[in-house]
Structures are given as structure tokens and as C-alpha cells.
Write a protein that holds these residues in place. Sequence first.
Motif, PDB file in Angstrom:
ATOM      1  N   SER A 154     -21.207 144.523   5.047  1.00  0.00           N
ATOM      2  CA  SER A 154     -22.281 144.031   4.181  1.00  0.00           C
ATOM      3  C   SER A 154     -21.986 142.649   3.603  1.00  0.00           C
ATOM      4  O   SER A 154     -22.902 141.902   3.254  1.00  0.00           O
ATOM      5  N   ASP A 155     -20.692 142.296   3.508  1.00  0.00           N
ATOM      6  CA  ASP A 155     -20.358 140.959   2.997  1.00  0.00           C
ATOM      7  C   ASP A 155     -20.160 139.939   4.110  1.00  0.00           C
ATOM      8  O   ASP A 155     -19.718 138.815   3.864  1.00  0.00           O
ATOM      9  N   GLY A 156     -20.476 140.333   5.352  1.00  0.00           N
ATOM     10  CA  GLY A 156     -20.475 139.381   6.450  1.00  0.00           C
ATOM     11  C   GLY A 156     -19.210 139.309   7.275  1.00  0.00           C
ATOM     12  O   GLY A 156     -19.110 138.472   8.171  1.00  0.00           O
ATOM     13  N   ALA A 157     -18.231 140.179   7.027  1.00  0.00           N
ATOM     14  CA  ALA A 157     -17.000 140.181   7.828  1.00  0.00           C
ATOM     15  C   ALA A 157     -17.302 140.755   9.210  1.00  0.00           C
ATOM     16  O   ALA A 157     -17.794 141.883   9.338  1.00  0.00           O
ATOM     17  N   GLY A 158     -17.022 139.968  10.246  1.00  0.00           N
ATOM     18  CA  GLY A 158     -17.321 140.380  11.608  1.00  0.00           C
ATOM     19  C   GLY A 158     -16.234 141.249  12.214  1.00  0.00           C
ATOM     20  O   GLY A 158     -15.251 141.600  11.556  1.00  0.00           O
ATOM     21  N   PRO A 159     -16.390 141.605  13.489  1.00  0.00           N
ATOM     22  CA  PRO A 159     -15.436 142.505  14.145  1.00  0.00           C
ATOM     23  C   PRO A 159     -14.105 141.830  14.437  1.00  0.00           C
ATOM     24  O   PRO A 159     -14.016 140.601  14.544  1.00  0.00           O
ATOM     25  N   SER A 160     -13.072 142.661  14.587  1.00  0.00           N
ATOM     26  CA  SER A 160     -11.752 142.176  14.969  1.00  0.00           C
ATOM     27  C   SER A 160     -11.766 141.732  16.427  1.00  0.00           C
ATOM     28  O   SER A 160     -12.532 142.249  17.239  1.00  0.00           O
ATOM     29  N   THR A 161     -10.904 140.803  16.769  1.00  0.00           N
ATOM     30  CA  THR A 161     -10.830 140.295  18.137  1.00  0.00           C
ATOM     31  C   THR A 161      -9.629 140.853  18.888  1.00  0.00           C
ATOM     32  O   THR A 161      -9.297 140.391  19.970  1.00  0.00           O
ATOM     33  N   GLU A 162      -8.974 141.864  18.320  1.00  0.00           N
ATOM     34  CA  GLU A 162      -7.922 142.600  19.012  1.00  0.00           C
ATOM     35  C   GLU A 162      -8.063 144.066  18.657  1.00  0.00           C
ATOM     36  O   GLU A 162      -8.648 144.418  17.625  1.00  0.00           O
ATOM     37  N   VAL A 163      -7.543 144.930  19.540  1.00  0.00           N
ATOM     38  CA  VAL A 163      -7.658 146.372  19.320  1.00  0.00           C
ATOM     39  C   VAL A 163      -6.609 146.788  18.296  1.00  0.00           C
ATOM     40  O   VAL A 163      -5.476 147.142  18.632  1.00  0.00           O
ATOM     41  N   ALA A 164      -6.993 146.715  17.055  1.00  0.00           N
ATOM     42  CA  ALA A 164      -6.094 147.068  15.955  1.00  0.00           C
ATOM     43  C   ALA A 164      -6.937 147.557  14.790  1.00  0.00           C
ATOM     44  O   ALA A 164      -8.045 147.057  14.565  1.00  0.00           O
ATOM     45  N   PRO A 165      -6.436 148.522  14.038  1.00  0.00           N
ATOM     46  CA  PRO A 165      -7.200 149.013  12.892  1.00  0.00           C
ATOM     47  C   PRO A 165      -7.149 148.037  11.735  1.00  0.00           C
ATOM     48  O   PRO A 165      -6.255 147.185  11.648  1.00  0.00           O
TER      49      PRO A 165
END
Length: 264
Positions: A154-165
Motif C-alpha cells: 500500500s505504500d508503494g514498495a514493489g516486489p523483490s528481484t531475488e527469491v528471498a523472503p
Amino acid sequence: MTTERDTLAVWNTYGTHQLTRGLQLPELDQWDWGIPGTGPGIESLGEVNGLRVLDLGSGLGRHAAHLAARGASVTAVDASPAQHQRALARYPATPGLSLVCADAVALLHDADPYDLIYSVCSMPFLDPDRLLPALANGLKPGGRLLFSALHTTSDGAGPSTEVAPRTEILRLPGTTEDHPVTMWVLTPHLWQDLLIRHGLTLEAVTEINSPEPSSHVSYRLYTARHPQRVPKPAYGDPAGPAPGSDGDRTADGQSTGVRREATP
């Protein structure tokens, strides 16, 4: 960083909180994949009558009960005892609906394969390299997997670019109490790579955005399939392979291309 076990404890806290509140939510009148009032709807599942279906991370169980009413045989699994208790209280004896409190990977290890497995926003709370092999093995050849996953917060943080939690925050409804949870918030490209690695083909990615102009939250709905193996023709058959060649193929030609109904 929290762990899957810590996240399960938070969901148990969430379920206990909801049981204490006693809030009675209405039955579904419109299917959604994470954001009410947005598409796609139940049509994304196709015809479910007569299918053997698994709801992964089923929570209160409203989606599962909705499909059972449409003639599916639905197993609704949730690892949280409190969430499971909420579902049992809501649906104590619903025809076609089986409520199970278990780890999804453990359940899939012993279950007969399903025609359809789906998850509304729950899959990203589990390690995909632990879960996806179980899901692939738990689908019949030609069976489908549909799941929605957080893409932008909701604050605009996009997806990670590596497979990590990474750590996200779960707020208890009706309070300002926040809890950290572990999630895999990944790009569509990473989800595609994971699905292919574990023997599934990705057929579509659908963008789901909040209708509120002030909110950046968005999800992606992923539609995947367990490839249907086509038997080898016998050698000597004019349509068959030459001796020594590999005649096995998938019905869809092992295509790994992604059809995007909206740009991720």
C-alpha cells in the motif's frame, strides 16, 4: 527476519483475535483474489462441478464453501489451529467441504492428486522451494494451479528481484496492533522461473490493482498447469519418432511463454 513458524504464530494470533471479536462476515456474493470489488472473479477457475479441489491457506473458508456449493469436492487446509477453528464454527457440516488443520506440504505428501489447487493470497507466506514441488506432485496431469500474490504494498514498495523472503506487516483487524510476517513478494519473472523449475507451466499473469486512488497496493493472479503428458507413439508408427529419439512431449508443446492480461 521472522520464519515460517513465526508467521504461523502470527496467523494463529489473528485467528484468535477474530474468534474473540465474533464478527460475522457475510457469505461471498462476489469472488475476489485479494482486493474486494475487483476482477477477475470466479470465472477464472472455470467449471468446478465434479472436480477435486484444494484451497491452500483457507482461513475462514468462505471461498471453499462457495466452490462446494457449486458441486466441487473441496479440501480446505490451513495450518493455524485458530483459523481452522473459525472455519469449523462457520461450516460445521457443509456437503462437499472438508476442513483440515495441517501444513500444506505434509497434506499434499499423503493426498490423492487434485484437479485444481488455488490460493487466495496465502501462498507467499510459504517458502516456494518447499511448497511448489509438493503442489506439482499434488496436481493431476493437466491439473491447474491458481494463486494470487502480493506485488506492490500500500505504500508503494514493489516486489523483490531475488527469491528471498522479506518482512511485511499484518495488522489485526479493528486495532492498530501490527505483527511482522515473512513473505515472498516476487516479480512475475521470478514466479515464472520457480514454476518452471518445479515442473509447472505458467499460462497467464493478471494484474489486480486497488480501486482506491490513494492506495498503491496490487496483486498478481498466476494461472499455471501441470503439463499433460502425451504417450509416445509406437516405433514404426508413421507419426511416431525414429528409434533412439525422445517422443515424449507435453500437450501444450512445453511452451513457457506467459500471456499477460495486463502488464505486471
